[in-house]
Design a protein around this motif. Structure first.
Motif, PDB file in Angstrom:
ATOM      1  N   PRO A 106       0.831  -1.215   0.000  1.00  0.00           N
ATOM      2  CA  PRO A 106       0.000   0.000   0.000  1.00  0.00           C
ATOM      3  C   PRO A 106       0.862   1.262   0.000  1.00  0.00           C
ATOM      4  CG  PRO A 106      -0.027  -1.035   2.164  1.00  0.00           C
ATOM      5  CD  PRO A 106       0.810  -1.908   1.286  1.00  0.00           C
ATOM      6  N   ASP A 107       1.317   1.656  -1.199  1.00  0.00           N
ATOM      7  CA  ASP A 107       2.252   2.776  -1.325  1.00  0.00           C
ATOM      8  C   ASP A 107       1.534   4.118  -1.436  1.00  0.00           C
ATOM      9  OD1 ASP A 107       1.102   2.285  -3.740  1.00  0.00           O
ATOM     10  OD2 ASP A 107       2.951   2.258  -4.904  1.00  0.00           O
ATOM     11  N   ALA A 108       0.208   4.103  -1.257  1.00  0.00           N
ATOM     12  CA  ALA A 108      -0.576   5.345  -1.315  1.00  0.00           C
ATOM     13  C   ALA A 108      -1.761   5.176  -0.368  1.00  0.00           C
ATOM     14  CB  ALA A 108      -1.077   5.578  -2.741  1.00  0.00           C
ATOM     15  N   PRO A 109      -2.283   6.283   0.177  1.00  0.00           N
ATOM     16  CA  PRO A 109      -3.403   6.159   1.107  1.00  0.00           C
ATOM     17  C   PRO A 109      -4.681   5.645   0.461  1.00  0.00           C
ATOM     18  CG  PRO A 109      -2.703   8.479   0.870  1.00  0.00           C
ATOM     19  CD  PRO A 109      -1.821   7.668   0.001  1.00  0.00           C
ATOM     20  N   LEU A 110      -4.819   5.902  -0.856  1.00  0.00           N
ATOM     21  CA  LEU A 110      -6.003   5.441  -1.591  1.00  0.00           C
ATOM     22  C   LEU A 110      -5.576   4.823  -2.906  1.00  0.00           C
ATOM     23  CD1 LEU A 110      -8.532   8.456  -1.655  1.00  0.00           C
ATOM     24  CD2 LEU A 110      -8.499   6.576  -0.036  1.00  0.00           C
ATOM     25  N   MET A 111      -6.322   3.793  -3.317  1.00  0.00           N
ATOM     26  CA  MET A 111      -6.188   3.317  -4.684  1.00  0.00           C
ATOM     27  C   MET A 111      -7.509   3.655  -5.381  1.00  0.00           C
ATOM     28  SD  MET A 111      -5.661  -0.496  -6.129  1.00  0.00           S
ATOM     29  CE  MET A 111      -5.222  -0.799  -7.815  1.00  0.00           C
ATOM     30  N   VAL A 112      -7.428   4.354  -6.510  1.00  0.00           N
ATOM     31  CA  VAL A 112      -8.630   4.791  -7.224  1.00  0.00           C
ATOM     32  C   VAL A 112      -8.684   4.087  -8.575  1.00  0.00           C
ATOM     33  CG1 VAL A 112      -9.819   6.749  -8.273  1.00  0.00           C
ATOM     34  CG2 VAL A 112      -8.630   7.040  -6.078  1.00  0.00           C
ATOM     35  N   ILE A 113      -9.789   3.381  -8.823  1.00  0.00           N
ATOM     36  CA  ILE A 113     -10.007   2.744 -10.116  1.00  0.00           C
ATOM     37  C   ILE A 113     -11.022   3.592 -10.875  1.00  0.00           C
ATOM     38  CG2 ILE A 113     -10.882   0.690 -11.291  1.00  0.00           C
ATOM     39  CD1 ILE A 113      -9.888  -0.929  -8.835  1.00  0.00           C
ATOM     40  N   GLU A 114     -10.548   4.286 -11.893  1.00  0.00           N
ATOM     41  CA  GLU A 114     -11.422   5.157 -12.694  1.00  0.00           C
ATOM     42  C   GLU A 114     -12.079   4.304 -13.779  1.00  0.00           C
ATOM     43  OE1 GLU A 114     -11.125   8.788 -15.927  1.00  0.00           O
ATOM     44  OE2 GLU A 114      -9.335   8.249 -14.814  1.00  0.00           O
ATOM     45  N   ALA A 115     -13.409   4.174 -13.687  1.00  0.00           N
ATOM     46  CA  ALA A 115     -14.115   3.261 -14.595  1.00  0.00           C
ATOM     47  C   ALA A 115     -15.477   3.813 -14.993  1.00  0.00           C
ATOM     48  CB  ALA A 115     -14.279   1.893 -13.931  1.00  0.00           C
ATOM     49  N   PRO A 116     -15.637   4.201 -16.267  1.00  0.00           N
ATOM     50  CA  PRO A 116     -16.935   4.700 -16.724  1.00  0.00           C
ATOM     51  C   PRO A 116     -18.043   3.660 -16.529  1.00  0.00           C
ATOM     52  CG  PRO A 116     -15.251   4.984 -18.431  1.00  0.00           C
ATOM     53  CD  PRO A 116     -14.633   4.199 -17.343  1.00  0.00           C
ATOM     54  N   LEU A 117     -17.690   2.367 -16.710  1.00  0.00           N
ATOM     55  CA  LEU A 117     -18.691   1.290 -16.629  1.00  0.00           C
ATOM     56  C   LEU A 117     -18.576   0.510 -15.316  1.00  0.00           C
ATOM     57  CD1 LEU A 117     -18.454  -0.066 -20.306  1.00  0.00           C
ATOM     58  CD2 LEU A 117     -20.102   1.568 -19.385  1.00  0.00           C
ATOM     59  N   LEU A 118     -18.201   1.194 -14.268  1.00  0.00           N
ATOM     60  CA  LEU A 118     -17.998   0.542 -12.962  1.00  0.00           C
ATOM     61  C   LEU A 118     -19.244  -0.231 -12.517  1.00  0.00           C
ATOM     62  CD1 LEU A 118     -15.831   0.630 -10.511  1.00  0.00           C
ATOM     63  CD2 LEU A 118     -17.487   2.147  -9.451  1.00  0.00           C
ATOM     64  N   ILE A 119     -20.415   0.384 -12.671  1.00  0.00           N
ATOM     65  CA  ILE A 119     -21.662  -0.245 -12.229  1.00  0.00           C
ATOM     66  C   ILE A 119     -22.105  -1.307 -13.240  1.00  0.00           C
ATOM     67  CG2 ILE A 119     -24.033   0.163 -11.470  1.00  0.00           C
ATOM     68  CD1 ILE A 119     -21.854   1.755  -9.883  1.00  0.00           C
TER      69      ILE A 119
END
Length: 205
Positions: A106-119
Motif C-alpha cells: 500500500p504505497d498510497a493512502p487510496l487506490m482509485v479505479i477510474e471506470a466509466p462502466l464501474l456499475i
C-alpha cells in the motif's frame, strides 16, 4: 488503505477528478488504459478478437483499429456482446492483480479505479467505496460538444446509450457535483479525500 471505484457518465469530468486525486497522492488506475493494454499486439485478448472478427480489424502495424472496431459493434448488439465478453474479463483480471498488489504494497493512502462502466460491468463489487462524479444535463451536453466537436444530437444519442446518472447514484457512497467551477469541485474532492484518509487511518488503528 482504501480502494475506491470512481465513476461518472460522459462529460461528468471524472478524469479531471481522477487527476486531482492522483495529485493528492492516490494510486490511480484508468480502466480505459487497461482496456487498451489487454488488446495490445501479442496479447491473448487481441488474438481472440482476430479469431472472431478477422484481421480486417487491425491497422497496418498489427494493432487493433479501434475506430473500425467501434463501427462494427456500434449497430450490432451481438458483435458488441462478443467484444465485451473478450475485453471485460481481461480488464477484471488486470484489476484484481492491481488490487492484490496494492494490498501487499500500500504505497498510497487510496487506490482509485477510474471506470466509466464501474456499475454496468459489476466492477463496483471489487472496491471498498464507489465515488461518483455528477453533472447537470445542460453543462454535460455543453462540455461534450466542446470537447469532442460533436452536435447536441450526437451527444444525446451517446447519453441514451448509457445507464442514466440517477440510476447509478444509489451505488455511490460519495458524490462529487462537478456542475460548477473547478474550485468548487476541488473543494469537494479535498473534503472527501480528508474524510476517507481519516476513516482509513481510524480503521487501521
Amino acid at each position: 488503505m482504501l480502494i475506491v471505484g470512481l465513476t461518472g457518465n460522459i462529460g461528468s469530468g471524472k478524469s479531471s477528478v481522477a487527476r486531482l486525486l492522483k495529485e493528492m497522492g492516490a494510486r490511480v488506475i484508468d480502466t480505459d488504459q487497461v482496456a487498451r493494454e489487454v488488446v495490445a499486439p501479442g496479447t491473448p485478448g487481441l488474438q481472440q478478437i482476430i479469431d472472431h472478427f478477422g484481421t480486417g480489424v487491425l491497422n497496418a502495424d498489427g494493432a487493433l483499429d479501434r475506430p473500425k472496431m467501434a463501427q462494427i459493434v456500434f449497430n450490432d448488439t451481438n458483435a458488441l456482446k462478443r467484444l465485451n465478453s473478450i475485453v471485460h474479463p481481461a480488464i477484471r483480471a488486470q484489476l484484481l492483480k492491481a488490487i492484490a498488489d496494492y494490498r501487499d504494497n500500500p504505497d498510497a493512502p487510496l487506490m482509485v479505479i477510474e471506470a466509466p462502466l464501474l456499475i454496468e460491468t459489476q466492477l463496483f463489487k471489487l472496491v471498498d467505496q464507489v465515488w461518483m462524479v455528477t453533472v447537470d444535463a445542460k453543462t454535460q451536453i455543453q462540455r461534450v460538444i466542446k470537447r469532442d466537436a460533436v452536435t447536441a444530437e450526437q451527444v444525446s444519442s451517446r447519453l441514451a446509450a448509457q445507464m442514466p446518472q440517477e440510476d447509478k447514484l444509489p451505488y455511490a457512497q460519495r458524490v462529487i457535483d462537478n456542475s460548477g467551477t473547478p474550485e468548487a469541485t476541488l473543494q469537494q474532492v479535498r473534503q472527501i479525500w480528508s474524510d476517507a484518509i481519516d476513516r482509513s487511518q481510524a480503521q487501521a488503528e
